[in-house]
Design an enzyme around this catalytic site. Sequence first.
Site, PDB file in Angstrom:
ATOM      1  N   LEU A  75       0.795  -1.231   0.000  1.00 18.61           N
ATOM      2  CA  LEU A  75       0.000   0.000   0.000  1.00 18.61           C
ATOM      3  C   LEU A  75       0.830   1.286   0.000  1.00 18.61           C
ATOM      4  O   LEU A  75       0.261   2.376   0.038  1.00 18.61           O
ATOM      5  CB  LEU A  75      -1.009   0.022   1.152  1.00 18.61           C
ATOM      6  CG  LEU A  75      -1.892  -1.223   1.285  1.00 18.61           C
ATOM      7  CD1 LEU A  75      -2.821  -1.088   2.477  1.00 18.61           C
ATOM      8  CD2 LEU A  75      -2.671  -1.485   0.011  1.00 18.61           C
ATOM      9  N   CYS A  76       2.163   1.186  -0.011  1.00 19.94           N
ATOM     10  CA  CYS A  76       2.997   2.390  -0.141  1.00 19.94           C
ATOM     11  C   CYS A  76       2.989   2.845  -1.590  1.00 19.94           C
ATOM     12  O   CYS A  76       3.059   2.026  -2.513  1.00 19.94           O
ATOM     13  CB  CYS A  76       4.446   2.110   0.281  1.00 19.94           C
ATOM     14  SG  CYS A  76       4.725   2.236   2.029  1.00 19.94           S
ATOM     15  N   HIS A  77       2.926   4.148  -1.786  1.00 14.99           N
ATOM     16  CA  HIS A  77       2.984   4.707  -3.133  1.00 14.99           C
ATOM     17  C   HIS A  77       4.419   4.661  -3.654  1.00 14.99           C
ATOM     18  O   HIS A  77       5.351   4.942  -2.897  1.00 14.99           O
ATOM     19  CB  HIS A  77       2.524   6.171  -3.117  1.00 14.99           C
ATOM     20  CG  HIS A  77       1.088   6.342  -2.790  1.00 14.99           C
ATOM     21  ND1 HIS A  77       0.632   6.394  -1.496  1.00 14.99           N
ATOM     22  CD2 HIS A  77       0.002   6.462  -3.582  1.00 14.99           C
ATOM     23  CE1 HIS A  77      -0.682   6.551  -1.507  1.00 14.99           C
ATOM     24  NE2 HIS A  77      -1.091   6.593  -2.756  1.00 14.99           N
ATOM     25  N   MET A 113       8.210   6.243   5.398  1.00 15.66           N
ATOM     26  CA  MET A 113       8.441   4.811   5.163  1.00 15.66           C
ATOM     27  C   MET A 113       9.743   4.580   4.403  1.00 15.66           C
ATOM     28  O   MET A 113      10.451   3.612   4.664  1.00 15.66           O
ATOM     29  CB  MET A 113       7.265   4.188   4.415  1.00 15.66           C
ATOM     30  CG  MET A 113       5.980   4.139   5.229  1.00 15.66           C
ATOM     31  SD  MET A 113       6.159   3.423   6.878  1.00 15.66           S
ATOM     32  CE  MET A 113       6.787   1.815   6.492  1.00 15.66           C
ATOM     33  N   GLU A 114      10.080   5.483   3.494  1.00 24.98           N
ATOM     34  CA  GLU A 114      11.328   5.353   2.752  1.00 24.98           C
ATOM     35  C   GLU A 114      12.522   5.564   3.671  1.00 24.98           C
ATOM     36  O   GLU A 114      13.521   4.829   3.575  1.00 24.98           O
ATOM     37  CB  GLU A 114      11.342   6.342   1.580  1.00 24.98           C
ATOM     38  CG  GLU A 114      10.422   5.952   0.448  1.00 24.98           C
ATOM     39  CD  GLU A 114       8.924   6.090   0.740  1.00 24.98           C
ATOM     40  OE1 GLU A 114       8.124   5.508  -0.006  1.00 24.98           O
ATOM     41  OE2 GLU A 114       8.541   6.774   1.718  1.00 24.98           O
ATOM     42  N   ASP A 128      24.545  -8.419   8.152  1.00 26.37           N
ATOM     43  CA  ASP A 128      24.951  -9.492   7.253  1.00 26.37           C
ATOM     44  C   ASP A 128      26.465  -9.509   7.051  1.00 26.37           C
ATOM     45  O   ASP A 128      27.083 -10.569   7.055  1.00 26.37           O
ATOM     46  CB  ASP A 128      24.241  -9.354   5.908  1.00 26.37           C
ATOM     47  CG  ASP A 128      24.598 -10.470   4.951  1.00 26.37           C
ATOM     48  OD1 ASP A 128      24.509 -11.649   5.349  1.00 26.37           O
ATOM     49  OD2 ASP A 128      24.987 -10.171   3.813  1.00 26.37           O
TER      50      ASP A 128
END
Length: 163
Positions: A75-77, A113-114, A128
């Site tokens: 749902l993120c653009h 969000m980014e 990692d």
Amino acid sequence: MSSFSHVNASGEANMVDVSGKAVTTREARAEAYVYMSESAIELIQRGDHHKGDIFGVSRVAGIQGAKRTSDLIPLCHPLMLSKVAVDLELQAAKKRVRIEAFCKLDGKTGVEMEALTAASVTALTLFDMCKAVDPAMRIEGLRVLEKLGGKTGHWHAGGEQQP
């Protein structure tokens, strides 16, 4: 308290319609911490980790993560980011690396969000690359530090709205 923006009147998940929103400059900063052993810290300090430039690789991974956020988070653009920066700071006395991610664009929706994805992917890549030296590392403290733009204006982690 306002309702969730990604849930419609029937309670179903949906992508928010931003077509009526104004284009504004939007920015967000996020942070995360990777806690590690003294031996892992020392390898980073000396710059002789067998995998090479672990900060450089982690930084590029974080930038790529920000660019791919809409592929990872439902749902993120998809956004046309104009700037993504990732900084890593070795805090040897605290046995950790601090990661700060910054994202910016001119658009109709925010970039929190980014920024969070950039910080997360940076931390995961650092983990990692160092796990052979310290498999007990911890990733903690992922959060948004600040956001600017849009109808809510300037918000920072202290919680106060800024004009």
